[in-house]
Design a protein around this motif. Structure first.
Motif, PDB file in Angstrom:
ATOM      1  N   SER A  59       0.832  -1.207   0.000  1.00 55.88           N
ATOM      2  CA  SER A  59       0.000   0.000   0.000  1.00 55.88           C
ATOM      3  C   SER A  59       0.867   1.257   0.000  1.00 55.88           C
ATOM      4  O   SER A  59       0.548   2.241  -0.664  1.00 55.88           O
ATOM      5  CB  SER A  59      -0.912   0.025   1.229  1.00 55.88           C
ATOM      6  N   GLU A  60       1.949   1.221   0.763  1.00 61.27           N
ATOM      7  CA  GLU A  60       2.847   2.387   0.806  1.00 61.27           C
ATOM      8  C   GLU A  60       3.437   2.644  -0.587  1.00 61.27           C
ATOM      9  O   GLU A  60       3.496   3.780  -1.047  1.00 61.27           O
ATOM     10  CB  GLU A  60       3.995   2.143   1.801  1.00 61.27           C
ATOM     11  N   ILE A  61       3.841   1.565  -1.247  1.00 60.86           N
ATOM     12  CA  ILE A  61       4.528   1.714  -2.537  1.00 60.86           C
ATOM     13  C   ILE A  61       3.534   2.078  -3.647  1.00 60.86           C
ATOM     14  O   ILE A  61       3.782   2.979  -4.446  1.00 60.86           O
ATOM     15  CB  ILE A  61       5.293   0.404  -2.878  1.00 60.86           C
TER      16      ILE A  61
ATOM     17  N   ASP B 167       8.907   9.705   1.657  1.00 64.45           N
ATOM     18  CA  ASP B 167       8.607   9.071   2.953  1.00 64.45           C
ATOM     19  C   ASP B 167       7.863   7.759   2.733  1.00 64.45           C
ATOM     20  O   ASP B 167       8.132   6.757   3.388  1.00 64.45           O
ATOM     21  CB  ASP B 167       7.684   9.961   3.803  1.00 64.45           C
ATOM     22  N   GLU B 168       6.889   7.785   1.814  1.00 63.57           N
ATOM     23  CA  GLU B 168       6.083   6.572   1.583  1.00 63.57           C
ATOM     24  C   GLU B 168       6.963   5.435   1.066  1.00 63.57           C
ATOM     25  O   GLU B 168       6.776   4.277   1.439  1.00 63.57           O
ATOM     26  CB  GLU B 168       4.926   6.832   0.612  1.00 63.57           C
ATOM     27  N   ALA B 169       7.937   5.771   0.221  1.00 61.52           N
ATOM     28  CA  ALA B 169       8.873   4.740  -0.258  1.00 61.52           C
ATOM     29  C   ALA B 169       9.625   4.154   0.929  1.00 61.52           C
ATOM     30  O   ALA B 169       9.782   2.929   1.049  1.00 61.52           O
ATOM     31  CB  ALA B 169       9.857   5.344  -1.261  1.00 61.52           C
ATOM     32  N   GLY B 170      10.055   5.026   1.836  1.00 63.34           N
ATOM     33  CA  GLY B 170      10.756   4.562   3.039  1.00 63.34           C
ATOM     34  C   GLY B 170       9.875   3.636   3.868  1.00 63.34           C
ATOM     35  O   GLY B 170      10.317   2.582   4.325  1.00 63.34           O
ATOM     36  N   HIS B 171       8.596   4.002   4.020  1.00 56.40           N
ATOM     37  CA  HIS B 171       7.677   3.161   4.794  1.00 56.40           C
ATOM     38  C   HIS B 171       7.577   1.776   4.162  1.00 56.40           C
ATOM     39  O   HIS B 171       7.582   0.768   4.849  1.00 56.40           O
ATOM     40  CB  HIS B 171       6.274   3.782   4.853  1.00 56.40           C
ATOM     41  N   GLY B 172       7.475   1.770   2.845  1.00 61.15           N
ATOM     42  CA  GLY B 172       7.400   0.491   2.139  1.00 61.15           C
ATOM     43  C   GLY B 172       8.634  -0.358   2.429  1.00 61.15           C
ATOM     44  O   GLY B 172       8.523  -1.556   2.714  1.00 61.15           O
TER      45      GLY B 172
ATOM     46  N   ARG C   1       8.200   4.816  13.899  1.00 61.32           N
ATOM     47  CA  ARG C   1       8.868   5.777  13.019  1.00 61.32           C
ATOM     48  C   ARG C   1       7.904   6.284  11.938  1.00 61.32           C
ATOM     49  O   ARG C   1       7.865   7.473  11.626  1.00 61.32           O
ATOM     50  CB  ARG C   1      10.066   5.068  12.396  1.00 61.32           C
ATOM     51  N   ILE C   2       7.134   5.372  11.380  1.00 61.87           N
ATOM     52  CA  ILE C   2       6.203   5.740  10.310  1.00 61.87           C
ATOM     53  C   ILE C   2       5.186   6.772  10.812  1.00 61.87           C
ATOM     54  O   ILE C   2       4.873   7.738  10.118  1.00 61.87           O
ATOM     55  CB  ILE C   2       5.516   4.472   9.747  1.00 61.87           C
ATOM     56  N   CYS C   3       4.702   6.579  12.031  1.00 62.69           N
ATOM     57  CA  CYS C   3       3.666   7.484  12.553  1.00 62.69           C
ATOM     58  C   CYS C   3       4.149   8.925  12.649  1.00 62.69           C
ATOM     59  O   CYS C   3       3.375   9.856  12.429  1.00 62.69           O
ATOM     60  CB  CYS C   3       3.192   7.008  13.922  1.00 62.69           C
TER      61      CYS C   3
ATOM     62  N   GLU D 158       6.132  10.403  10.674  1.00 61.68           N
ATOM     63  CA  GLU D 158       6.082  11.014   9.342  1.00 61.68           C
ATOM     64  C   GLU D 158       4.644  11.198   8.867  1.00 61.68           C
ATOM     65  O   GLU D 158       4.342  12.148   8.160  1.00 61.68           O
ATOM     66  CB  GLU D 158       6.900  10.161   8.366  1.00 61.68           C
ATOM     67  N   GLU D 159       3.765  10.309   9.285  1.00 68.28           N
ATOM     68  CA  GLU D 159       2.373  10.399   8.839  1.00 68.28           C
ATOM     69  C   GLU D 159       1.693  11.682   9.323  1.00 68.28           C
ATOM     70  O   GLU D 159       0.846  12.235   8.623  1.00 68.28           O
ATOM     71  CB  GLU D 159       1.547   9.188   9.295  1.00 68.28           C
ATOM     72  N   SER D 160       2.064  12.161  10.522  1.00 72.57           N
ATOM     73  CA  SER D 160       1.373  13.368  10.972  1.00 72.57           C
ATOM     74  C   SER D 160       1.781  14.572  10.112  1.00 72.57           C
ATOM     75  O   SER D 160       0.961  15.450   9.870  1.00 72.57           O
ATOM     76  CB  SER D 160       1.543  13.645  12.469  1.00 72.57           C
TER      77      SER D 160
HETATM   78 FE   LIG Z   1       3.068   5.924   4.755  1.00 69.74          FE
END
Ligand SMILES: [Fe+2]
Ligand SMILES: [Fe+2]
Length: 319
Positions: free
Chosen positions: A44-46, A74-79, A153-155, A157-159
């Motif tokens: 989903s992130e990717i 950031d989303e790539a990093g989350h993936g 960590r993801i959270c 960045e999400e905010s």
């Molecule tokens: Fe994300």
């Protein structure tokens, strides 16, 4: 040790809030559930980078472009964190990605909707990342260690993602009549798909009960969805916009907002691959995978060379 004894240790760890780690014994079904859930989350992130990437080249200013670029990265990093977390459960990254490309693995259906205007980038940040945060804050306390740690960590960045989305809509909502219309139109199109992100009703959700027992999940789909509606119904007032739901109404008795029923036919239709952009998204991922083949090859040849060089060095030192 017998399986029964191992299972007893596993369950007592869950009871005591001790994280399950990759080398710990775990029931096969727990492992399977996590592989499915974490890889689906990684995909989903990717895939989520695609609808937003569509606007990087058309962002209205240099500042907006830089912000969107940072968000998509950031989303790539989350993936990547999440693919790594999946690998700790004994599957290869390659298999995980093959399953996405074959259609066996799913990703969040929200990314099968198109981004038609710049306001959609605002609506995605505010609503889609906003819905994701509620789910992910809960997952910071999930029972599997690597997944929980990735989420912390993801959270953070999400905010930032949600705020940048809200900020885009805030500017549009104070703009010309055309900009205000564009803002309202994006909210209208993204509202219902955002509610669908929490999944089917608890009564229809096949995996939920066991996941709650194992503390993979700590809140139900309907509880999270209600929390989201309560939050957004207030924030939309700040924008001076409305949500496209005639049944949305504050309920004194429950201290929550009541809201209308999701179109479940549409939900299942998109899940099954017939949303507006399902084909396009998978094709884009497959193409990127094929075109990146030489990079993967070069990286693994380089890694092998380096390993051989280090082994030689060690041999020399021993000699
Ligand atoms: Fe994300
Ligand atoms: Fe995000």
């Amino acid at each position: 040790m017998s399986v029964q004894e191992l299972e007893k240790i596993f369950l007592s760890k869950i009871d005591q809030e001790i994280k399950i780690e990759p080398k710990d014994w775990m029931p096969d079904a727990y492992r399977k559930t996590l592989v499915r859930q974490i890889s689906q989350h990684a995909h989903s992130e990717i895939v989520g980078m695609l609808p937003e990437g569509n606007w990087i080249g058309r962002a209205p200013s240099l500042k907006r472009k830089a912000i969107l670029l940072a968000k998509v990265q950031d989303e790539a990093g989350h993936g990547l964190y999440l693919y790594s977390a999946t690998e700790t459960l004994g599957t290869t990254r390659e298999q995980t990605i093959i399953d996405l490309h074959s259609g066996k693995a799913k990703y969040s259906s929200i990314f099968n909707y198109p981004t038609l205007t710049w306001a959609d980038i605002g609506a995605i940040g505010w609503l889609v990342d906003g819905a994701a945060i509620l789910n992910q804050v809960m997952l910071c306390r999930t029972s599997y260690g690597p997944y929980a740690r990735a989420m912390v960590r993801i959270c953070k960045e999400e905010s930032f993602h949600q705020r940048q989305g809200f900020d885009i809509l805030m500017v549009l909502s104070k703009g010309t009549p055309e900009q205000r219309d564009m803002c309202q139109d994006a909210i209208n199109r993204w509202w219902w798909p955002s509610l669908m992100m929490f999944g089917p009703h608890d009564s229809e959700s096949t995996n939920s009960e066991q996941s709650t027992k194992w503390k993979i999940k700590r809140m139900s789909n309907d509880e999270l969805r209600q929390k989201f509606v309560d939050m957004i119904a207030e924030q939309v007032k700040v924008l001076n916009m409305t949500l496209p739901d005639p049944h949305l109404k504050w309920n004194e008795q429950t201290s929550h907002y009541d809201f209308g029923e999701i179109n479940w036919t549409e939900f299942w239709n998109v899940v099954k691959g017939n949303g507006p952009c399902n084909k396009q998204r998978l094709e884009a991922r497959r193409k990127a995978w094929d075109e990146g083949a030489w990079v993967r090859e070069a990286a693994s040849v380089y890694a092998a060379k380096r390993k051989a060089r280090e082994a030689k060095k060690e041999e020399k030192q021993i000699a």
